[in-house]
Design a protein around this motif. Structure first.
Motif, PDB file in Angstrom:
ATOM      1  N   VAL A   1      47.336  39.474  37.320  1.00  4.38           N
ATOM      2  CA  VAL A   1      46.436  40.611  37.540  1.00  4.38           C
ATOM      3  C   VAL A   1      45.664  40.432  38.833  1.00  4.38           C
ATOM      4  O   VAL A   1      45.483  41.393  39.602  1.00  4.38           O
ATOM      5  N   LEU A   2      45.217  39.215  39.110  1.00  2.00           N
ATOM      6  CA  LEU A   2      44.491  38.969  40.357  1.00  2.00           C
ATOM      7  C   LEU A   2      45.376  39.185  41.576  1.00  2.00           C
ATOM      8  O   LEU A   2      44.950  39.791  42.566  1.00  2.00           O
ATOM      9  N   VAL A   3      46.606  38.716  41.516  1.00  2.00           N
ATOM     10  CA  VAL A   3      47.529  38.892  42.646  1.00  2.00           C
ATOM     11  C   VAL A   3      47.805  40.374  42.871  1.00  2.00           C
ATOM     12  O   VAL A   3      47.774  40.862  44.006  1.00  2.00           O
ATOM     13  N   ILE A   4      48.061  41.106  41.796  1.00  2.00           N
ATOM     14  CA  ILE A   4      48.321  42.544  41.927  1.00  2.00           C
ATOM     15  C   ILE A   4      47.088  43.256  42.479  1.00  2.00           C
ATOM     16  O   ILE A   4      47.194  44.139  43.333  1.00  2.00           O
ATOM     17  N   GLY A   5      45.914  42.864  42.034  1.00  2.00           N
ATOM     18  CA  GLY A   5      44.681  43.460  42.544  1.00  2.00           C
ATOM     19  C   GLY A   5      44.495  43.201  44.027  1.00  2.00           C
ATOM     20  O   GLY A   5      44.103  44.104  44.783  1.00  2.00           O
ATOM     21  N   VAL A   6      44.782  41.991  44.469  1.00  2.00           N
ATOM     22  CA  VAL A   6      44.651  41.662  45.886  1.00  2.00           C
ATOM     23  C   VAL A   6      45.648  42.456  46.715  1.00  2.00           C
ATOM     24  O   VAL A   6      45.310  42.995  47.785  1.00  2.00           O
ATOM     25  N   VAL A   7      46.878  42.572  46.235  1.00  2.00           N
ATOM     26  CA  VAL A   7      47.906  43.322  46.976  1.00  2.00           C
ATOM     27  C   VAL A   7      47.526  44.793  47.071  1.00  2.00           C
ATOM     28  O   VAL A   7      47.620  45.403  48.149  1.00  2.00           O
ATOM     29  N   LEU A   8      47.086  45.387  45.976  1.00  2.00           N
ATOM     30  CA  LEU A   8      46.701  46.796  46.003  1.00  2.00           C
ATOM     31  C   LEU A   8      45.483  47.032  46.889  1.00  2.00           C
ATOM     32  O   LEU A   8      45.402  48.045  47.590  1.00  2.00           O
ATOM     33  N   THR A   9      44.534  46.111  46.888  1.00  2.00           N
ATOM     34  CA  THR A   9      43.374  46.234  47.751  1.00  2.00           C
ATOM     35  C   THR A   9      43.777  46.140  49.219  1.00  2.00           C
ATOM     36  O   THR A   9      43.274  46.891  50.060  1.00  2.00           O
ATOM     37  N   ALA A  10      44.705  45.252  49.537  1.00  2.00           N
ATOM     38  CA  ALA A  10      45.180  45.131  50.908  1.00  2.00           C
ATOM     39  C   ALA A  10      45.903  46.407  51.345  1.00  2.00           C
ATOM     40  O   ALA A  10      45.731  46.868  52.487  1.00  2.00           O
TER      41      ALA A  10
ATOM     42  N   LEU B   1      45.365  49.440  50.189  1.00  2.00           N
ATOM     43  CA  LEU B   1      44.348  50.469  50.346  1.00  2.00           C
ATOM     44  C   LEU B   1      43.600  50.292  51.668  1.00  2.00           C
ATOM     45  O   LEU B   1      43.342  51.268  52.376  1.00  2.00           O
ATOM     46  N   ALA B   2      43.267  49.062  52.019  1.00  2.00           N
ATOM     47  CA  ALA B   2      42.597  48.812  53.294  1.00  2.00           C
ATOM     48  C   ALA B   2      43.495  49.180  54.463  1.00  2.00           C
ATOM     49  O   ALA B   2      43.034  49.741  55.472  1.00  2.00           O
TER      50      ALA B   2
END
Length: 98
Positions: free
Chosen positions: A60-69, A71-72
Motif C-alpha cells: 500500500v505504501l509503494v502504491i501510494g508513493v507511485v500514485l503521488t509521484a 499526480l505531482a
C-alpha cells in the motif's frame, strides 16, 4: 442446498488461546469431578499473519508513493504548459502590435 456449516463447538476467544498463565511446579488440583475439554488451539501460527500484514502495508505504501509521484508529474506538466502558453501568447500579441 446452500446451508452454512456450523462449527461443532463454541469458538474459543483469542485472549484465552494466546494468554498463558504463569507456570507453577505444583501438582494439579482437581476440585470438581466433571470432565473439562482442553482448550483447542487455532491450528495456525500467528507469525505468518503478521508477515502478510507487513507485506500488505508495504504494498500500500509503494502504491501510494507511485500514485503521488504520478499526480505531482501531472501537476508540474500542467503548470509548465500553462506558462508556455502565456509566453507564446505574449510573444504573438507583441508581434501583432508592431
Amino acid at each position: 442446498m446452500f446451508h452454512p456449516k456450523m462449527p461443532d463447538a463454541a469458538p474459543v476467544p483469542i485472549a484465552q488461546t494466546l494468554a498463558r498463565p504463569a507456570e507453577h511446579h505444583h501438582a494439579p488440583v482437581t476440585t470438581c469431578s466433571c470432565a473439562h475439554a482442553p482448550i483447542a488451539s487455532a491450528g495456525r501460527p500467528v507469525a505468518p499473519l503478521i508477515g502478510r500484514g507487513a507485506s500488505a502495508v508495504a504494498a500500500v505504501l509503494v502504491i501510494g508513493v507511485v500514485l503521488t509521484a504520478l499526480l505531482a508529474t501531472v501537476a508540474i506538466t500542467a503548470v509548465s504548459v500553462s506558462i508556455a502558453a502565456l509566453v507564446l501568447r505574449s510573444l504573438l500579441d507583441s508581434a501583432h502590435k508592431r
